[in-house]
Scaffold this motif. Structure first.
Motif, mmCIF file in Angstrom:
data_model
loop_
_atom_site.group_PDB
_atom_site.id
_atom_site.type_symbol
_atom_site.label_atom_id
_atom_site.label_comp_id
_atom_site.label_asym_id
_atom_site.label_seq_id
_atom_site.Cartn_x
_atom_site.Cartn_y
_atom_site.Cartn_z
ATOM 1 N N PHE A 22 0.828 -1.020 -0.005
ATOM 2 C CA PHE A 22 0.060 -0.306 -0.340
ATOM 3 C C PHE A 22 0.973 1.201 -0.142
ATOM 4 C CE2 PHE A 22 -3.445 -2.157 2.074
ATOM 5 C CZ PHE A 22 -4.563 -2.533 0.949
ATOM 6 N N SER A 23 2.067 1.437 0.192
ATOM 7 C CA SER A 23 2.854 2.181 0.688
ATOM 8 C C SER A 23 3.370 2.546 -0.512
ATOM 9 C CB SER A 23 3.933 2.232 2.026
ATOM 10 O OG SER A 23 4.593 1.321 1.893
ATOM 11 N N GLU A 43 2.971 6.306 -4.294
ATOM 12 C CA GLU A 43 1.302 5.281 -4.094
ATOM 13 C C GLU A 43 1.770 4.213 -3.768
ATOM 14 O OE1 GLU A 43 -0.578 7.699 -3.964
ATOM 15 O OE2 GLU A 43 0.367 8.903 -3.550
ATOM 16 N N LYS A 44 0.201 3.576 -4.084
ATOM 17 C CA LYS A 44 0.073 2.337 -3.536
ATOM 18 C C LYS A 44 0.176 1.605 -4.936
ATOM 19 C CE LYS A 44 -4.653 -0.135 -3.452
ATOM 20 N NZ LYS A 44 -5.989 0.427 -3.382
ATOM 21 N N THR A 46 -0.886 -1.472 -7.736
ATOM 22 C CA THR A 46 -2.038 -1.878 -8.238
ATOM 23 C C THR A 46 -1.915 -3.567 -8.818
ATOM 24 O OG1 THR A 46 -2.625 -0.471 -9.800
ATOM 25 C CG2 THR A 46 -3.279 0.143 -7.686
ATOM 26 N N SER A 61 0.713 1.318 -10.504
ATOM 27 C CA SER A 61 0.612 2.016 -9.078
ATOM 28 C C SER A 61 -0.308 3.498 -9.721
ATOM 29 C CB SER A 61 1.897 2.802 -8.681
ATOM 30 O OG SER A 61 2.865 3.648 -9.226
#
Length: 64
Positions: A22-23, A43-44, A46, A61
């Motif tokens: 997530f970070s 960012e996260k 994905t 992301s």
């Protein structure tokens, strides 16, 4: 504090795994040695994908 793994993808060699959280932290792990090389996004994470020949990988992301 450690972040939980959100995504993982294994390379075809079975010895390398790509993880993301997530970070925005993404790491390429050698499963035999436990050593990781970091790739940072802000960012996260994905999505993750590894090429069949093991020479490249892709990270999706929120920061592009």
């Amino acid at each position: 504090m450690r972040a939980s793994i959100l995504r993982a993808a294994f390379f075809a060699d079975g010895k390398t795994v790509l993880t993301g959280n997530f970070s925005g932290n993404t790491q390429v792990w050698n499963t035999e040695t436990g050593v990781a090389q970091a790739v940072k996004h802000s960012e996260k994470v994905t999505a993750l994908a590894c090429s069949p020949n093991g020479r490249s990988f892709a990270i999706g992301s929120y920061d592009g």
